[in-house]
Every structure is written in C-alpha cells, then in structure tokens.
Design a protein around this motif. Structure first.
Motif, PDB file in Angstrom:
ATOM      1  N   ASP A   1       0.830  -1.205   0.000  1.00  0.00           N
ATOM      2  CA  ASP A   1       0.000   0.000   0.000  1.00  0.00           C
ATOM      3  C   ASP A   1       0.862   1.251   0.000  1.00  0.00           C
ATOM      4  OD1 ASP A   1      -2.754  -1.275   2.030  1.00  0.00           O
ATOM      5  OD2 ASP A   1      -2.462  -1.136  -0.147  1.00  0.00           O
ATOM      6  N   ALA A   2       1.900   1.244   0.838  1.00  0.00           N
ATOM      7  CA  ALA A   2       2.765   2.412   0.933  1.00  0.00           C
ATOM      8  C   ALA A   2       3.404   2.715  -0.415  1.00  0.00           C
ATOM      9  CB  ALA A   2       3.841   2.175   1.988  1.00  0.00           C
ATOM     10  N   VAL A   3       3.861   1.666  -1.078  1.00  0.00           N
ATOM     11  CA  VAL A   3       4.519   1.859  -2.366  1.00  0.00           C
ATOM     12  C   VAL A   3       3.522   2.301  -3.428  1.00  0.00           C
ATOM     13  CG1 VAL A   3       5.598   0.601  -4.263  1.00  0.00           C
ATOM     14  CG2 VAL A   3       6.436   0.291  -1.949  1.00  0.00           C
ATOM     15  N   LYS A   4       2.370   1.654  -3.424  1.00  0.00           N
ATOM     16  CA  LYS A   4       1.338   1.969  -4.427  1.00  0.00           C
ATOM     17  C   LYS A   4       0.970   3.442  -4.395  1.00  0.00           C
ATOM     18  CE  LYS A   4      -2.173  -0.611  -3.659  1.00  0.00           C
ATOM     19  NZ  LYS A   4      -3.657  -0.646  -3.485  1.00  0.00           N
ATOM     20  N   GLY A   5       0.905   3.985  -3.163  1.00  0.00           N
ATOM     21  CA  GLY A   5       0.467   5.365  -2.993  1.00  0.00           C
ATOM     22  C   GLY A   5       1.337   6.354  -3.740  1.00  0.00           C
ATOM     23  N   LYS A   6       2.587   5.941  -4.033  1.00  0.00           N
ATOM     24  CA  LYS A   6       3.482   6.903  -4.653  1.00  0.00           C
ATOM     25  C   LYS A   6       3.506   6.774  -6.165  1.00  0.00           C
ATOM     26  CE  LYS A   6       6.483   7.490  -0.734  1.00  0.00           C
ATOM     27  NZ  LYS A   6       7.405   6.485  -0.234  1.00  0.00           N
TER      28      LYS A   6
ATOM     29  N   SER B   1       8.838  -7.820  -0.500  1.00  0.00           N
ATOM     30  CA  SER B   1       8.506  -6.408  -0.642  1.00  0.00           C
ATOM     31  C   SER B   1       8.565  -5.985  -2.097  1.00  0.00           C
ATOM     32  CB  SER B   1       9.498  -5.578   0.160  1.00  0.00           C
ATOM     33  OG  SER B   1       9.354  -4.215  -0.177  1.00  0.00           O
ATOM     34  N   PRO B   2       7.658  -5.095  -2.514  1.00  0.00           N
ATOM     35  CA  PRO B   2       7.752  -4.573  -3.880  1.00  0.00           C
ATOM     36  C   PRO B   2       9.055  -3.808  -4.108  1.00  0.00           C
ATOM     37  CG  PRO B   2       6.108  -3.373  -2.624  1.00  0.00           C
ATOM     38  CD  PRO B   2       6.514  -4.539  -1.803  1.00  0.00           C
ATOM     39  N   ARG B   3       9.712  -3.394  -3.035  1.00  0.00           N
ATOM     40  CA  ARG B   3      10.976  -2.658  -3.203  1.00  0.00           C
ATOM     41  C   ARG B   3      12.087  -3.581  -3.677  1.00  0.00           C
ATOM     42  NH1 ARG B   3       9.504   1.941   0.058  1.00  0.00           N
ATOM     43  NH2 ARG B   3       7.745   1.238   1.338  1.00  0.00           N
ATOM     44  N   PHE B   4      11.891  -4.884  -3.449  1.00  0.00           N
ATOM     45  CA  PHE B   4      12.833  -5.842  -4.004  1.00  0.00           C
ATOM     46  C   PHE B   4      12.319  -6.368  -5.351  1.00  0.00           C
ATOM     47  CE2 PHE B   4      15.812  -9.135  -4.546  1.00  0.00           C
ATOM     48  CZ  PHE B   4      15.148 -10.316  -4.840  1.00  0.00           C
TER      49      PHE B   4
ATOM     50  N   GLU C   1      12.421   0.184  -9.408  1.00  0.00           N
ATOM     51  CA  GLU C   1      12.111   1.606  -9.215  1.00  0.00           C
ATOM     52  C   GLU C   1      10.670   1.885  -8.806  1.00  0.00           C
ATOM     53  OE1 GLU C   1      13.708   4.102 -12.285  1.00  0.00           O
ATOM     54  OE2 GLU C   1      15.401   2.710 -12.468  1.00  0.00           O
ATOM     55  N   VAL C   2      10.393   1.624  -7.543  1.00  0.00           N
ATOM     56  CA  VAL C   2       9.074   1.975  -7.031  1.00  0.00           C
ATOM     57  C   VAL C   2       9.137   3.153  -6.089  1.00  0.00           C
ATOM     58  CG1 VAL C   2       7.921  -0.232  -7.281  1.00  0.00           C
ATOM     59  CG2 VAL C   2       9.427   0.137  -5.348  1.00  0.00           C
ATOM     60  N   GLY C   3      10.264   3.823  -6.059  1.00  0.00           N
ATOM     61  CA  GLY C   3      10.420   4.927  -5.116  1.00  0.00           C
ATOM     62  C   GLY C   3       9.402   6.027  -5.346  1.00  0.00           C
TER      63      GLY C   3
ATOM     64  N   PRO D   1      14.770   9.888  -9.941  1.00  0.00           N
ATOM     65  CA  PRO D   1      15.841   8.897  -9.796  1.00  0.00           C
ATOM     66  C   PRO D   1      17.108   9.526  -9.230  1.00  0.00           C
ATOM     67  CG  PRO D   1      14.925   8.877 -12.020  1.00  0.00           C
ATOM     68  CD  PRO D   1      14.329  10.043 -11.341  1.00  0.00           C
ATOM     69  N   ASP D   2      17.770   8.791  -8.350  1.00  0.00           N
ATOM     70  CA  ASP D   2      19.019   9.270  -7.775  1.00  0.00           C
ATOM     71  C   ASP D   2      20.140   8.318  -8.179  1.00  0.00           C
ATOM     72  OD1 ASP D   2      18.129   8.042  -4.449  1.00  0.00           O
ATOM     73  OD2 ASP D   2      18.642   6.999  -6.304  1.00  0.00           O
ATOM     74  N   GLN D   3      21.308   8.481  -7.582  1.00  0.00           N
ATOM     75  CA  GLN D   3      22.448   7.670  -8.003  1.00  0.00           C
ATOM     76  C   GLN D   3      22.259   6.196  -7.654  1.00  0.00           C
ATOM     77  OE1 GLN D   3      26.312   9.230  -7.247  1.00  0.00           O
ATOM     78  NE2 GLN D   3      25.788  11.250  -8.106  1.00  0.00           N
ATOM     79  N   PHE D   4      21.457   5.915  -6.649  1.00  0.00           N
ATOM     80  CA  PHE D   4      21.204   4.502  -6.369  1.00  0.00           C
ATOM     81  C   PHE D   4      20.388   3.880  -7.503  1.00  0.00           C
ATOM     82  CE2 PHE D   4      23.199   4.133  -2.414  1.00  0.00           C
ATOM     83  CZ  PHE D   4      23.025   5.327  -1.728  1.00  0.00           C
TER      84      PHE D   4
END
Lengths: 440, 751
Positions: free
Chosen positions: A214-219, B396-399, B403-405, B409-412
């Motif tokens: 949810d947190a990620v989706k929001g962005k 996690s979707p971050r893995f 690019e779900v930030g 985009p930054d250097q990472f």
C-alpha cells in the motif's frame, strides 16, 4: 540437491515452459480426514547389528506356551502380541562378505552387485540389485488413494555413520538406489513439520507485506498502480488460504524437541533413540506415513554402550569366543537394550488410541525387529533374528515358531501379503519359490 | 437505354466524387468497414493497419490489391490520397509511436533477474576469492586409498579431467595398486540452464559442484559395470562454481580411469573443456530450487510486466527457501551465531545490510523501523526474527519491482540500472558504494562502472543470451537431416557448429574493434578438424577451432554460418522463407503477422523438376501471400548457394543457382544483390540494419521500449554507433549509460 532422471523432468519442474507447482497444494496431509474407510495397517522394521547370543535370545519351546530368554524379557508385557521366528535364513549368496550381505540382502532378498567395497573376506561388492520390501510395500500403498500418505515411508536412524556404503544402507528404492536414514531428529522434525513452520512464518508477515505494498502503491501513477493492485490481491488471497488451512489441524501437533542433542556421540544414543521413537509415533499418528524403518548404527556397528557399563565396541565384542562368558554376558545385555527400545516403541503405540479407529495404534501396527547375522562370531546367516510385535498384518500372534532353514524371502513375501499385496516373488526368484510364509 | 445512361452517370459520378474527397473521406467510404476508424481492425478483419512499406510501395499495393473484395477500384489519385492518409494517420512507424506513445513501464524482476539477484545477494555476504587466471584443475595424487595429506605424492595442474591410469598408478611416484586422487578448482558455467554432468569412472568416485558437503554424483561405491554416472544440475551463467572430484582405486580392481564430462543443451557430451576450469577457489552460491512460471515474451524479450498467482506463489516459495538458507548458514553469512552473546545487537545490523542490498538503496529511518526493528521486537526468538526480516525484504515490492520509489531517480537508481542493464542482477559492492559516495554523477564515472561490469563473465553471458534470441536459436533445436542425402551430418557436427557460432560471436564482440559489420561481412568461419572435413576446408583432422577460409564459398558472417543455414532449412531442402524471414526480422527490423492460413510446404517430390526457388515462388504466388512474401522471398533466395546443411553449391537439380534478390528500404528505394556476400555488403551499409540491431539490443539489455527513453534515442544511439566504428562494445556501454540517467517513467519525451 536436485536429482532428476532426465533433463525434461528437470525442466518441467523448473517451470521452463510449464506452469509452476503451486506452493499451497503442498500443505501437509490431513490425518483426521481419514476417519472413514478401512482400518489402517502399518509396518516398522527395526535393525540392530552383529547378531545375537542364540541361547539367550530364542525361546526353547514352540507354540503359544514359551518363556522369554534374557535378551527378550523386556517384551514380557507384549507376549500375547509377539512372534519369534526361528530358522529363517538369509540364503542370498554372491559378492560381499557376510556382514555386507547380512544388511544389504536383508530387506531386499537379492544379491549385491560386484563392486569396490571390500569386506573382511569374499569378493568386493557394491549395492543391492533390487529394492527393499518396505519400499515395495510403500509403492503399493502409495498407488492407492485410500492408503496414500504424504511421505509413503520414513527412514529413521540412530547413530548411523555418515558414510554411504554397503554396510550403512539397508533400504533401497531400486537396484543401486540406497536411501540414507535420517539420523538427526531435528532434521526429521523439519522434514515432517518444516512446511508448517514455513506457513506460520509466512502468516506472520503477510499483513506487513500488504502494508508495504500500500505504501509503495500510494506513490505511483495510475497505470503502475494497477499492477501492484493485482499483486496485492494475490497476497490477500494467499493470506485467506492460509487462514482456511489453519482450521484443518493435524491429529497431534509437532513435538517439541529438547535442544542441543547432538547426533554424533555414543553417549547420546539412548536419548536419540527416544527422540526418534517419539517422532515416529507422532508421524504415524498424523498419518504422514504407514511404513517406517528404524536403523540402529550399521552392519559391523561399533557402538560403545557406556551407559550399560560396556567399554568395548559392539562389533569387537561380537567376535569373542563362545567360552568368553564376560563377552557373552555383555552381548546379551546389548541385545536386551535394543529389545528395550523395541518395547518402548511398542508401549507408546499400545498406549495411543488409534486415530479415527478402534483399539490402540499397536493393534494396527506390526514391528519387525531383525538383525544382519544369526550369530556374531561365526558370521552365520542362518537363524536370522526375527521378532514381530503388534497386530497390523493379521498374523496370529503370541507364538514362538521354529522353521527348518527356510529362505527369508518367504517372510518378506508374508509382510507384503499382510498388506494385501499378493506378490509371488521378491528378490531372488529361486529363494521365493515356496511362496509366502503363512502366519495367519 | 435508361440503364445505360444510369451506368455511365454512375461512373462519371464516381471519379468526380473522388476529386474533391480527402484521403480521410475516401478511407471512410472504402476502407473503414474492414479496417476500422483508426486502423484498429474489425471483427472479421482484426489485424492492425500498420506496417513497414514506404508510402510509394503502400500506394502501389493499395492500387493493386485493395479493397480486398474489389481490387482495382481504388487507383490513381484516389489510391494516392487514401494511402497518404493511412500512412500518416496510423500505418507508419512515426504514426504508431504517436498513437501509442511508448513509456517506461513499471516492471517486476524477470525470472532470470530474480534468480540472479538472490544468488548475488547471498553471495555478497561470502568471500569472493580472486579468480585464478590459469586454466585446468588442481590435481593431487595419493599413495593410499583415501586422500591423506601425508600420502600426497603429486601436486600439479591438470588441463582437463580425462584420465586413464595404468593399473599400477597414474605416475611413477604412485607405488602400488591402491591409490587415490583429488581434483579441485572452479567451473565456469557458460549459459544458464540445466547441465548434465557425467562422472565417468570404472572405480569409485565423487563429484561436488557448488554444494560443498553434498556430492552431486556419489559413485564412491562402485556397483556393477556401469561406468557413467550422470546427474543434472541447474546453474546460472557467467559464474564460477567450486568443483571437486575425489577418486580411489581399490587394490583388486584391474583398471583405473576417471573423467569429468558434461552435456550442455543441444550439444553432445564432452570432457569439460579446459577453458571452463581453473585451479582457483570460489564460494558456493545459493541457486534457488523453486519453479517459476515463464515471463511474457510476446514483445520478443522477457518482460516483467505481468503478475499472476503462480508468480506470487513462486516468489513466496523462494523467499522461504532463502530464509531457511540464511538461518541455517547464519554464522557464515553474518559472522554471528544465533547463540552468541552479541547476537542481539549484531543480527539486526546484518538484516539491515541484507535488506539494503536487496532494495538497492539505504533504508530510511521509517523503513529501518518497519523492516528491522519491528520484526526483532515482535518475534519470539532471534531465529524467527531473522527469518521474518528476510521474508519481509524479499516479498517487498521494493525488491520485486524496479524503481518503485516514486521520486526522481538518484544515483542509487543509476547504480541499479547499470547493474540490471549489464548483468540482470543487483549492483555489486563497488557499484553500490560508488552511488553512496555520490561518485555516479558524471558521464565518465558512469561509463567507468559500466565498462568494468561489461568486462565480467556475467555480462558476457547476458550478451550471449541476447544473441541466442536475436538469432532465433530456440528454433534451431532439432537439426536432424535426411540420413541418405547427408549421412555425415550427425549430432557431433551440429554440436561443433554451435561452438563455431559461439566462437564467432565472442570473437567479433569482445575483440578490440568489436565491429558489428563483421556479422554480415566476415568471409571466414571457425572450424575444427571435424567440421573442416565436412565442409571441405583444409585443416588437419584433429585441428582445434580456428578461423578458416576456402572450400566454403562466399561467406558473409552470420548470414551464411552453416548452423543458421542448416537451421533454416528442412531435412533435405533449403528454406528460403525461413532464411528470408530471419534477415527481414533480425537484420532489417521488419515485423510480420502470421500467415493468413496454415500452409504446408509443397513437397519437392511432387515437383522434381523445379528448383527450390521456383517451387517457393509458386507456393507463395497468391495475392494474399504476397503481402509478406514479396519482401521475404527475395531476401531468402540470396542464400540458395548454401544447401540444407550449409555447404556451398553452384547447381540444384542440374540447373545453375539463381541467388539474385532485392529488398525495399523504408524510404522506398530498391536494393538489389546477387548472392549472400552482396546482400551482406548492402546490409553493412544500411541505416535500417543499424537501427534494427540497436533496437533489438536495447530491448534485450534494458527490457523497456527504446522510444520510451526518448523519441530521438534510436537515432542518437545510431549516430554514436557509426562514430565509434560500429563498435558493439561501445554501443552496449552507450545503451546502458543513456538509460541509466533517464527520468522517472517519462511519456516518451526527451529527458
């Protein structure tokens, strides 16, 4: 380690070009669901090495009226549910010395391949040329949905050495295909309940996973959000399925094992034996399997049973002469200790009501205690010790029987017939020629 | 009378009507009912009205064959106007891009990227020994049945493991009939997939690959006469795996031998070549066993654009596998045992590093609290806490997604793009730290890292995978030929041909010049003795692979490589259609729809007096076929000098080969050629060839549509490609560098 007989099998399982095997269908099988249907039958084959002292082992008389000798006295409470079978011989010849053939042909009834494992005498040998009777019966049970279980068979070990050779293996799924017993109770626990522990771990994170999504989706922008929403829907679905699965419990929960029991020191052997017996009964209660083997050390096993006041290795002792009374006494004690393990197993089964059935679990289980040799110092393969306890196969128990040197293949056939698997031959066909032993 | 007047009137009215109708209006009247208002098609005619013809060729086609039910009723000016409208509104490339602007899509890791990322994530916590430049295995022989230090008598490097020992010992130093050997080192996996290893021995032997305590092949107990012991193993490409073989000869055995062989996909079994072995060390890798559903490949490259229940379950299963592995190897990975006194403080720190590396960026304080502190606070013990952290990180979707930030985009992000571009996996420590230190800002800094990564075996493996796809190697599995016509063309030849192609691709790509044009111009082929014999080149019978000329006719790089010639052919005859399609798609970047009806090729036996060219022309003569085959066939005919097994010929059925052909450029010009070499020369100079290669390469390496990175990106890349001398290496670097700094999910705008 992954082992596959063909690249295609491997590729299929790896999902290359095919759908993946769904994780959730690998939920543990449900013991309680088998309330209805025919009564269960189970078999446990227990092994100890280096033969026995015949005069302190075998009853003198035949029939229903017999006295238990020293090594078998722990079975007194089970006298009416036991059989002693004297005169059953391992008549398999060929490559390998008596020890190697003693264990390698014991459950397989067939010769060993020529190979590179050199025993104390005879020609060097490799593995057995066929599968063992427990695996034969397992295959028969697994082929029928009414008797199919999650594992089919479980192989327990107590202080079995880590090496794989003709002296340490008695279970074979086929020619040249030995199976290693699991020595480590924690490893066995993980095998039986690891999946369930995984699911517990999973349940504890899925909430946070959804929070994270949810947190990620929001962005994200609208179109990207769609993909994550789909993903979140699957996570929710998995959570629901796990919750639903929770409602269907095993008959008994996973046992708690005391930590830190190391499997490699002889002093721990009694504790390890107890833990493996507990796990075995637990596995049977939850119907994870109906066939099990319980192997104590190995052929030529050299355990030093210090808790019995014995400082010499088992195998060494077994080679002492008949007139060495001290050795004879110690060997009798050693086999009595093994018999105590058998009695403990039988006791636990007899005190546990049969899940979803009548009587005790022992009424539905037959334990076969056997050995590689008839006698240690002569290496004879005649009069192989066979002691049966329990009521699982419809045999008429409470007797001492004496045969006149019959091949043990016939007893292996009797075990199969007890399950309704009417085999005509097992192992070496010539040795099966006279058919199964009728023990009913 | 009345009717005649009416008829004449109708005709007159028709042409007068067309005069003041716009292209759009003509379209609405004559084309829309089949092709749809925006060229999207209709129920009976679902294909999109898009294509690669020039305006001129499109007009000619329309005049000749449209409308489908009444061809010839839309001609002259009318045809010109409606074609111009169609071309600009939806047909041309520019129109297509305008109508559906490609954009950088949110993508999850592909299956390959997932497996790589897991392996590299865990490996980052283990030692990475420096690769040993020597080739071969470290060999030790012992004067005893078991390898014992005090019995070692020989210590050297053996080039391969393929030994037959005399019964009394491998070397003079070994005395006696009982001896043992041990070979250790690393094995480089050239491709990702299933390997079949054969530890062949008449004695007892064991093979360990990757997993150091569990043998892959345990043939220590010799049992019976079988000397081949095969097991399969899935390995990831471009990595070094620890390998060990142990062997012993028992006194009574009369012979002694041991060999390490492998079988790659579509090849014959062979002794593992020296090139892939080194006597150095490597850490074992976590290769997860979970099966995954395959990725979408509809656009020609694997994309992570879809999720499914099976995928969710697979990633979950994998996360559990990793969690189990991490906790059972915790001491080795984190330096801290579960029961250590400082475990409580050190383990959260380990989990944090693990999560950072998985996410490709440092954690914010909120994320530390969510991903690390909370699990440790809530879990019942440290082991459960570590497991929970691993599960949270890997689910996690971050893995799982790129690019779900949501932020700029930054250097990472740059570091991650470089890593996924070059080797489809996470940034290594050096790259990650460069981002952390802010040293990935300038073009020089970025290029330096890219070039470093492109020099590794992993990157080379990814480029090899690109070629597999670009050359449609998955169509080349079955190469069985008519045994009567080509009796010597067997599995060994096919296997050698694959190696020959590999060598050529590597040689061109990683040479100093890295000149792309060699792919269509090179006049040599890599041959070994066996292939030389078959293709009538002049080499010794046991010659190793080398560049060879002569006896092969007029070669043109990849175009005429015997593997492709044989692959794009039937079991006795050539297939100009497959060959033409290959050139049109892979080299000219054309797109084709599947044939309107399934057609079986005309059997050569039915038309024994026709050449292949004549027969194929006859087969594809109908108008419906010509819309594609007018382009495909004349390209394919250029290869007719190369028969169904890739050998050069001058005649067929007694008639001289006609290898003349042509193609139309997108601009409308006709390029003519006679034979493959001339075709190669035309392609080498053609803008379209460069553009097609760049587009294919970009899509494979970056896994996003090239236009999404800027409508002018293809042309910019093409210009720098030309300026660099058509260097593939520089193009790779440029592709990755330019994509590494693109903005966040733009809509096809220039960055």
């Amino acid at each position: 380690m992954m082992r596959y007989s063909s690249r295609r099998e491997f590729l299929r399982d790896l999902g290359v070009g095919a759908a993946a095997a769904p994780f959730l269908t690998q939920l543990p099988s449900l013991g309680f669901a088998r309330d209805t249907g025919p009564a269960k039958q189970r078999l446990i084959i227990m092994f100890s090495p280096n033969g026995v002292i015949p005069q302190n082992f075998w009853p003198d008389t035949e029939g229903e009226d017999f006295t238990l000798k020293e090594s078998l006295t722990p079975l007194e409470p089970f006298k009416k549910q036991m059989l002693t079978l004297h005169g059953v011989c391992d008549k398999v010849r060929g490559d390998g010395d008596s020890h190697m053939r003693g264990i390698g042909c014991l459950l397989t009834g067939v010769e060993l391949f020529p190979g590179n494992i050199q025993g104390g005498s005879h020609t060097p040998a490799g593995w057995a040329k066929g599968l063992s009777i427990d695996q034969e019966i397992k295959n028969y049970l697994q082929a029928n949905p009414a008797t199919k279980t999650r594992f089919g068979s479980l192989e327990f070990g107590v202080m079995v050495p880590e090496r794989a050779d003709t002296w340490t293996r008695m279970v074979y799924t086929g020619a040249n295909k030995p199976i290693a017993p699991i020595n480590d109770p924690y490893q066995m626990l993980n095998k039986l309940y690891g999946r369930a522990k995984d699911q517990e771990a999973l349940k504890s994170v899925l909430d946070e996973v959804r929070e994270d999504l949810d947190a990620v989706k929001g962005k994200l922008g609208a179109e990207d959000r769609r993909l994550l929403e789909e993903h979140a829907a699957f996570v929710r679905e998995m959570e629901q399925q796990l919750q639903a699965a929770k409602a269907e419990k095993n008959v008994v929960p996973a046992p708690e094992l005391p930590p830190g029991v190391k499997g490699d020191s002889a002093e721990n052997m009694p504790r390890l034996s107890q833990l493996q017996i507990d796990l075995l009964v637990n596995a049977f209660q939850n119907d994870f399997s109906r066939i099990a083997t319980l192997q104590y050390t190995n052929s030529v096993g050299g355990a030093k049973m210090k808790w019995l006041g014995i400082t010499e290795g088992h195998h060494e002792l077994s080679h002492k002469e008949d007139k060495d009374t001290a050795a004879v006494e110690q060997l009798t004690k050693i086999n009595k200790w093994f018999c105590e393990q058998l009695a403990a197993l039988a006791k636990k089964l007899s005190e546990t009501p049969e899940p979803g059935g009548e009587g005790s679990m022992l009424d539905h289980t037959t334990i076969v205690w056997t050995n590689e040799l008839g006698k240690g110092n002569s290496h004879t393969l005649d009069d192989i010790p066979f002691v049966l306890v329990g009521g699982g196969l419809g045999f008429r128990m409470g007797r001492s029987i004496k045969y006149r040197k019959i091949p043990h293949n016939r007893l292996l056939l009797a075990l199969a017939h007890g399950f309704g698997h009417r085999l005509e031959r097992f192992g070496n066909p010539d040795l099966s020629a006279d058919g199964f032993l009728n023990l009913a | 009378m009345k009717i005649l007047v009416f008829f004449i009137g109708f005709l007159g009215a028709s042409s007068a009507w067309a005069d003041d109708q716009s292209g759009e209006q003509i379209y609405a009247k004559k084309c829309l009912s089949c092709h749809g208002k925006n060229g999207e098609g209709s129920k009976d005619h679902p294909e999109l009205l898009i294509g690669d013809r020039s305006l001129e060729k499109l007009t000619a086609y329309v005049a000749r064959s449209m409308p489908e039910d009444k061809p010839g009723t839309c001609i002259g000016d009318e045809a010109k106007k409606v074609s111009a409208y169609i071309y600009d509104a939806f047909y041309s490339r520019a129109a297509q891009a305008r109508n559906k602007p490609p954009h950088i899509e949110l993508a999850r890791l592909t299956v390959g990227q997932f497996r790589n990322a897991i392996a590299d994530l865990v490996a980052s916590f283990k030692e990475t020994p420096k690769p040993d430049e020597r080739r071969g295995l470290h060999a030790e022989y012992f004067n005893a049945k078991r390898p014992k230090d005090d019995k070692r008598v020989v210590d050297r490097v053996d080039p391969v493991l393929d030994a037959v020992f005399p019964a009394d010992g491998p070397t003079p130093e070994v005395k006696g009939e009982e001896f043992s050997g041990r070979w250790t080192g690393t094995l480089l996996a050239p491709e990702t997939g299933v390997y079949e290893f054969n530890l062949e021995s008449v004695n007892g032997a064991r093979l360990f690959i990757n997993a150091p305590d569990q043998p892959l092949v345990d043939a220590w107990v010799r049992s019976g006469d079988e000397k081949a012991h095969r097991e399969t193993l899935y390995l990831l490409a471009g990595r070094l795996y620890p390998v060990k073989v142990e062997f012993f000869k028992e006194k009574k055995e009369k012979a002694a031998s041991v060999a390490l062989k492998w079988k790659l996909a579509d090849r014959v079994e062979e002794v593992v070549p020296q090139d892939y072995l080194s006597p150095g060390r490597a850490s074992d890798l976590l290769l997860i066993r979970t099966a995954f559903p395959p990725d979408d490949k509809s656009m020609g490259y694997e994309r992570g654009n879809l999720v499914s229940k099976a995928w969710d379950e697979a990633t979950t299963e994998a996360a559990l596998e990793v969690a189990g592995y991490v906790t059972s190897h915790l001491r080795a990975l984190s330096g801290v045992a579960l029961d250590a006194a400082d475990a409580k403080t050190k383990l959260p720190s380990f989990c944090r590093k693990f999560t950072e590396r998985a996410f490709r960026r440092p954690l914010t304080p909120e994320q530390v609290s969510f991903f690390i502190d909370r699990p440790f606070a809530q879990a019942k013990d440290l082991e459960a806490a570590v497991k929970k952290c691993v599960l949270l990180a890997l689910k996690s979707p971050r893995f799982l997604y790129r690019e779900v930030g949501g932020a700029e985009p930054d250097q990472f992000d740059t570091a991650a793009r470089i890593a996924f571009g070059a080797w489809d996996s996470l940034p290594d420590t050096e790259l990650f730290e460069a981002a952390r230190a802010g040293k990935l800002g300038t073009r020089e800094e970025i290029l330096k890292q890219i070039e470093r990564l492109l020099g590794t075996p992993r990157a080379h493996a990814k480029v090899r995978q690109f070629y597999q796809q670009w050359l449609q190697m998955d169509r080349l599995h079955e190469l069985s030929k008519n045994a009567k016509r080509f009796p010597e063309f067997n599995e060994q030849i096919a296997s050698d041909l694959r190696r020959s192609l590999d060598l050529f691709l590597d040689d061109v790509t990683w040479s100093e010049a890295s000149d792309f044009r060699q792919f269509v111009l090179a006049d040599y082929v890599f041959l070994n003795g066996r292939l030389a014999k078959f293709y009538k080149a002049d080499l010794a019978e046991d010659a190793p692979f080398q560049k060879a000329l002569g006896g092969l006719g007029q070669h043109a790089g990849l175009l005429t490589h015997p593997l492709l010639m044989a692959g794009f052919a039937y079991d006795s005859t050539t297939s100009p259609i497959h060959r033409g399609l290959f050139v049109a798609r892979s080299l000219l970047g054309r797109r084709f729809r599947p044939p309107p009806e399934a057609v079986t090729p005309l059997s050569p036996e039915l038309l024994p007096d026709m050449t292949t060219r004549e027969r194929v022309s006859l087969q594809t003569k109908p108008q419906a076929c010509q819309s594609c085959h007018a382009t495909i066939n004349p390209l394919g005919f250029a290869f007719e000098n190369f028969d169904a097994v890739g050998r050069y010929r001058n005649t067929e059925q007694g008639k001289p080969i006609d290898a003349s052909g042509f193609y139309w450029t997108r601009g409308g010009d006709t390029v003519k050629f006679n034979g493959a070499r001339q075709l190669g020369e035309s392609l080498a100079a053609a803008e379209e060839t460069q553009a097609a290669f760049i587009e294919h390469l970009f899509h494979f390496m970056i896994k996003q549509p090239v236009l999404a990175h800027g409508l002018d990106r293809p042309e910019t890349l093409r210009q720098s490609f030309i300026q660099s001398g058509y260097s593939i290496r520089k193009l790779l670097a440029e592709i990755i560098a330019s994509s590494a700094t693109v903005g966040a999910r733009n809509q096809g705008k220039n960055p």
